[in-house]
Scaffold this motif. Structure first.
Motif, PDB file in Angstrom:
ATOM      1  N   LYS A 179       0.845  -1.225  -0.199  1.00 38.12           N
ATOM      2  CA  LYS A 179       0.037  -0.034  -0.043  1.00 38.12           C
ATOM      3  C   LYS A 179       0.850   1.418  -0.039  1.00 38.12           C
ATOM      4  CE  LYS A 179      -4.145  -0.011   1.824  1.00 38.12           C
ATOM      5  NZ  LYS A 179      -5.092  -0.254   2.828  1.00 38.12           N
ATOM      6  N   ALA A 180       2.137   1.152   0.680  1.00 41.56           N
ATOM      7  CA  ALA A 180       2.722   2.426   0.919  1.00 41.56           C
ATOM      8  C   ALA A 180       3.541   2.573  -0.430  1.00 41.56           C
ATOM      9  CB  ALA A 180       3.937   2.115   1.815  1.00 41.56           C
ATOM     10  N   VAL A 181       3.466   1.686  -1.459  1.00 44.71           N
ATOM     11  CA  VAL A 181       4.207   2.177  -2.739  1.00 44.71           C
ATOM     12  C   VAL A 181       3.211   1.948  -3.810  1.00 44.71           C
ATOM     13  CG1 VAL A 181       6.528   1.103  -1.884  1.00 44.71           C
ATOM     14  CG2 VAL A 181       5.039  -0.236  -2.801  1.00 44.71           C
ATOM     15  N   SER A 182       2.076   1.998  -3.577  1.00 44.92           N
ATOM     16  CA  SER A 182       0.911   1.825  -4.330  1.00 44.92           C
ATOM     17  C   SER A 182       0.620   3.301  -4.997  1.00 44.92           C
ATOM     18  CB  SER A 182      -0.285   0.959  -3.779  1.00 44.92           C
ATOM     19  OG  SER A 182      -0.958   1.903  -3.029  1.00 44.92           O
ATOM     20  N   HIS A 183       1.231   4.289  -4.687  1.00 47.67           N
ATOM     21  CA  HIS A 183       0.878   5.792  -5.181  1.00 47.67           C
ATOM     22  C   HIS A 183       2.178   5.986  -6.101  1.00 47.67           C
ATOM     23  CE1 HIS A 183      -0.606   9.611  -5.698  1.00 47.67           C
ATOM     24  NE2 HIS A 183      -1.509   9.296  -5.272  1.00 47.67           N
ATOM     25  N   PRO A 184       1.921   6.616  -7.205  1.00 45.66           N
ATOM     26  CA  PRO A 184       2.795   7.103  -8.214  1.00 45.66           C
ATOM     27  C   PRO A 184       3.818   8.133  -7.444  1.00 45.66           C
ATOM     28  CG  PRO A 184       0.739   7.087  -9.465  1.00 45.66           C
ATOM     29  CD  PRO A 184       0.494   6.646  -7.952  1.00 45.66           C
ATOM     30  N   ALA A 185       3.048   9.120  -6.549  1.00 48.85           N
ATOM     31  CA  ALA A 185       3.720  10.229  -5.934  1.00 48.85           C
ATOM     32  C   ALA A 185       4.808   9.841  -5.042  1.00 48.85           C
ATOM     33  CB  ALA A 185       2.885  11.045  -5.141  1.00 48.85           C
ATOM     34  N   ARG A 186       4.453   8.415  -4.212  1.00 46.63           N
ATOM     35  CA  ARG A 186       5.485   7.892  -3.395  1.00 46.63           C
ATOM     36  C   ARG A 186       6.564   7.183  -3.917  1.00 46.63           C
ATOM     37  NH1 ARG A 186       0.533   7.651  -0.365  1.00 46.63           N
ATOM     38  NH2 ARG A 186      -0.047   5.457  -0.952  1.00 46.63           N
ATOM     39  N   LEU A 187       6.415   6.664  -5.018  1.00 45.91           N
ATOM     40  CA  LEU A 187       7.219   5.870  -6.124  1.00 45.91           C
ATOM     41  C   LEU A 187       8.267   6.838  -6.420  1.00 45.91           C
ATOM     42  CD1 LEU A 187       5.348   3.256  -8.124  1.00 45.91           C
ATOM     43  CD2 LEU A 187       6.826   2.873  -6.044  1.00 45.91           C
ATOM     44  N   ALA A 188       7.588   8.058  -6.651  1.00 46.05           N
ATOM     45  CA  ALA A 188       8.450   9.165  -7.440  1.00 46.05           C
ATOM     46  C   ALA A 188       9.384   9.650  -6.342  1.00 46.05           C
ATOM     47  CB  ALA A 188       7.797  10.304  -7.821  1.00 46.05           C
ATOM     48  N   SER A 215      16.671  17.420   1.340  1.00 49.42           N
ATOM     49  CA  SER A 215      15.438  17.702   1.797  1.00 49.42           C
ATOM     50  C   SER A 215      14.370  18.095   0.675  1.00 49.42           C
ATOM     51  CB  SER A 215      15.491  18.992   2.680  1.00 49.42           C
ATOM     52  OG  SER A 215      15.177  19.967   2.203  1.00 49.42           O
ATOM     53  N   GLY A 216      12.943  18.861   1.307  1.00 50.84           N
ATOM     54  CA  GLY A 216      11.944  19.010   0.792  1.00 50.84           C
ATOM     55  C   GLY A 216      11.956  19.921  -0.502  1.00 50.84           C
ATOM     56  N   ASP A 217      13.081  19.987  -1.268  1.00 48.62           N
ATOM     57  CA  ASP A 217      12.982  20.337  -2.598  1.00 48.62           C
ATOM     58  C   ASP A 217      12.375  19.268  -3.436  1.00 48.62           C
ATOM     59  OD1 ASP A 217      16.234  21.115  -2.615  1.00 48.62           O
ATOM     60  OD2 ASP A 217      15.412  19.371  -1.969  1.00 48.62           O
ATOM     61  N   ILE A 218      12.073  18.456  -2.775  1.00 50.80           N
ATOM     62  CA  ILE A 218      10.987  17.185  -3.275  1.00 50.80           C
ATOM     63  C   ILE A 218       9.836  17.762  -3.754  1.00 50.80           C
ATOM     64  CG2 ILE A 218       9.516  14.947  -2.571  1.00 50.80           C
ATOM     65  CD1 ILE A 218      11.929  14.609  -0.333  1.00 50.80           C
ATOM     66  N   SER A 219       9.236  18.791  -2.788  1.00 55.55           N
ATOM     67  CA  SER A 219       7.880  19.603  -3.262  1.00 55.55           C
ATOM     68  C   SER A 219       8.099  20.185  -4.639  1.00 55.55           C
ATOM     69  CB  SER A 219       7.644  20.463  -1.957  1.00 55.55           C
ATOM     70  OG  SER A 219       7.745  19.858  -0.645  1.00 55.55           O
ATOM     71  N   ASP A 220       9.117  20.952  -4.756  1.00 58.07           N
ATOM     72  CA  ASP A 220       9.575  21.508  -6.080  1.00 58.07           C
ATOM     73  C   ASP A 220       9.687  20.550  -7.211  1.00 58.07           C
ATOM     74  OD1 ASP A 220       9.823  23.799  -4.120  1.00 58.07           O
ATOM     75  OD2 ASP A 220      12.012  23.759  -4.334  1.00 58.07           O
ATOM     76  N   THR A 244       0.561  18.164   0.372  1.00 61.32           N
ATOM     77  CA  THR A 244       0.341  16.745  -0.058  1.00 61.32           C
ATOM     78  C   THR A 244       1.708  15.860   0.043  1.00 61.32           C
ATOM     79  OG1 THR A 244      -1.320  17.720  -1.489  1.00 61.32           O
ATOM     80  CG2 THR A 244      -0.381  15.496  -1.775  1.00 61.32           C
ATOM     81  N   VAL A 245       2.838  16.413  -0.349  1.00 61.58           N
ATOM     82  CA  VAL A 245       4.151  15.800  -0.501  1.00 61.58           C
ATOM     83  C   VAL A 245       4.552  15.418   0.984  1.00 61.58           C
ATOM     84  CG1 VAL A 245       6.601  16.017  -0.843  1.00 61.58           C
ATOM     85  CG2 VAL A 245       5.032  16.831  -2.581  1.00 61.58           C
ATOM     86  N   SER A 246       4.150  16.391   2.021  1.00 58.71           N
ATOM     87  CA  SER A 246       4.613  16.240   3.265  1.00 58.71           C
ATOM     88  C   SER A 246       3.601  14.876   3.905  1.00 58.71           C
ATOM     89  CB  SER A 246       4.220  17.448   4.043  1.00 58.71           C
ATOM     90  OG  SER A 246       4.464  17.168   5.414  1.00 58.71           O
ATOM     91  N   GLN A 247       2.572  14.942   3.330  1.00 59.54           N
ATOM     92  CA  GLN A 247       1.580  13.784   3.878  1.00 59.54           C
ATOM     93  C   GLN A 247       2.181  12.249   3.075  1.00 59.54           C
ATOM     94  OE1 GLN A 247      -2.634  15.364   4.959  1.00 59.54           O
ATOM     95  NE2 GLN A 247      -2.262  14.483   3.005  1.00 59.54           N
ATOM     96  N   HIS A 248       2.638  12.437   2.110  1.00 59.68           N
ATOM     97  CA  HIS A 248       3.249  11.145   1.208  1.00 59.68           C
ATOM     98  C   HIS A 248       4.537  10.751   2.101  1.00 59.68           C
ATOM     99  CE1 HIS A 248       0.199  10.434  -1.739  1.00 59.68           C
ATOM    100  NE2 HIS A 248       0.572  11.782  -2.179  1.00 59.68           N
ATOM    101  N   LEU A 249       5.328  11.784   2.558  1.00 60.48           N
ATOM    102  CA  LEU A 249       6.658  11.553   3.302  1.00 60.48           C
ATOM    103  C   LEU A 249       6.178  11.043   4.466  1.00 60.48           C
ATOM    104  CD1 LEU A 249       8.549  14.744   2.535  1.00 60.48           C
ATOM    105  CD2 LEU A 249       9.344  12.450   1.968  1.00 60.48           C
ATOM    106  N   LYS A 250       5.255  11.292   5.057  1.00 62.54           N
ATOM    107  CA  LYS A 250       4.937  10.907   6.426  1.00 62.54           C
ATOM    108  C   LYS A 250       4.394   9.388   6.423  1.00 62.54           C
ATOM    109  CE  LYS A 250       1.337  11.764  10.021  1.00 62.54           C
ATOM    110  NZ  LYS A 250       0.459  12.466  10.501  1.00 62.54           N
ATOM    111  N   ILE A 305      10.556   3.174   6.017  1.00 64.25           N
ATOM    112  CA  ILE A 305      11.405   3.250   4.821  1.00 64.25           C
ATOM    113  C   ILE A 305      12.087   4.402   4.584  1.00 64.25           C
ATOM    114  CG2 ILE A 305      10.082   0.999   4.015  1.00 64.25           C
ATOM    115  CD1 ILE A 305       8.935   2.847   1.838  1.00 64.25           C
ATOM    116  N   ILE A 306      11.645   5.556   5.039  1.00 63.01           N
ATOM    117  CA  ILE A 306      12.627   6.600   4.901  1.00 63.01           C
ATOM    118  C   ILE A 306      12.922   7.176   6.078  1.00 63.01           C
ATOM    119  CG2 ILE A 306      11.910   6.995   2.483  1.00 63.01           C
ATOM    120  CD1 ILE A 306      10.319   9.510   3.580  1.00 63.01           C
ATOM    121  N   HIS A 307      13.708   8.235   6.356  1.00 65.09           N
ATOM    122  CA  HIS A 307      13.853   8.580   7.860  1.00 65.09           C
ATOM    123  C   HIS A 307      14.376   9.987   7.407  1.00 65.09           C
ATOM    124  CE1 HIS A 307      17.001   9.226  11.043  1.00 65.09           C
ATOM    125  NE2 HIS A 307      16.121   8.607  11.451  1.00 65.09           N
TER     126      HIS A 307
END
Lengths: 113, 113
Positions: free
Chosen positions: A19-28, A41-46, A54-60, A67-69
DNA sequence: TACTAATGTCGCAAACATACGACATTGTGT
DNA sequence: ACACAATGTCGTATGTTTGCGACATTAGTA
């Protein structure tokens, strides 16, 4: 209404990983972290076409599975891929799917019932 | 509201596979089909603690991805695991996660942020 | 032709996921 | 202390998943 708990522990855990890896955003996100090895860090959002929230929630979600830290570094947070847990889940995945693959058979090319 | 389409095709496809196997019931179905190699039909419903309707829907999802296949045999339907597509998705999965795993690092044991 | 069995489809309710703006928190520099 | 920057959390709207009973379909069987 959710009956997930009636199933085998190991099935549940594998399902959580899936489930954790079942969303393209999280795979990305995972891919991005793997490529920018410096654990940026969060130039992921950029980088992603999603709002910071939204990115913050996926990271959470990825964080909660372990699987991330994230490491705080002043105002920024450096995320990185967490070897121990990634390995754990990949082994679990492979262990589950090896017999599945072996038991599978040739189906007509035009499958779907 | 769903922005999945903005991501890479390959990420989307992998995400679809992950979603298909992200429920314990569907994992249980795959496992059951692997064990009863004779491609036994819907005593799957008897085997699982879910109603026939619900099992039927889970089967449908797996069917739509092409990882299982049903053959009509009189009143019954024999399901089996579909090698070509299972292999396809497993390769896709491994290809994606190999670099992820390699780029991962040792995190503190007590992860979660 | 009617009866029963195995299965699929429909429609609904409850739960969960996704996405985001607005607000809160925390650290940095002045 | 003050303003700003990087981030996280809350609330909420909308969409999707899960689970199921009731109904439909199709195939054997008397």
């Amino acid at each position: 209404m959710n009956k997930s708990e009636v199933f085998d522990e190991s099935l549940q855990e594998l399902a959580l990983f899936a489930k954790a890896v079942s969303h393209p955003a999280r795979l990305a996100i995972l891919k991005f972290l793997a490529e920018s090895k410096t654990c940026i860090s969060g130039d992921i959002s950029d980088y992603l076409p999603l709002s910071r929230t939204t990115v913050s929630q996926h990271l959470k979600e990825l964080k909660e599975l372990g699987i991330i830290h994230g490491t705080i570094d002043g105002l920024k947070i450096n995320y990185c891929l967490c070897n121990a847990n990634i390995t754990k889940y990949l082994v679990m995945f492979e262990t589950f799917f090896k017999p599945i693959k072996e038991a599978s058979v040739d189906c007509s090319i035009d499958s779907k019932s």
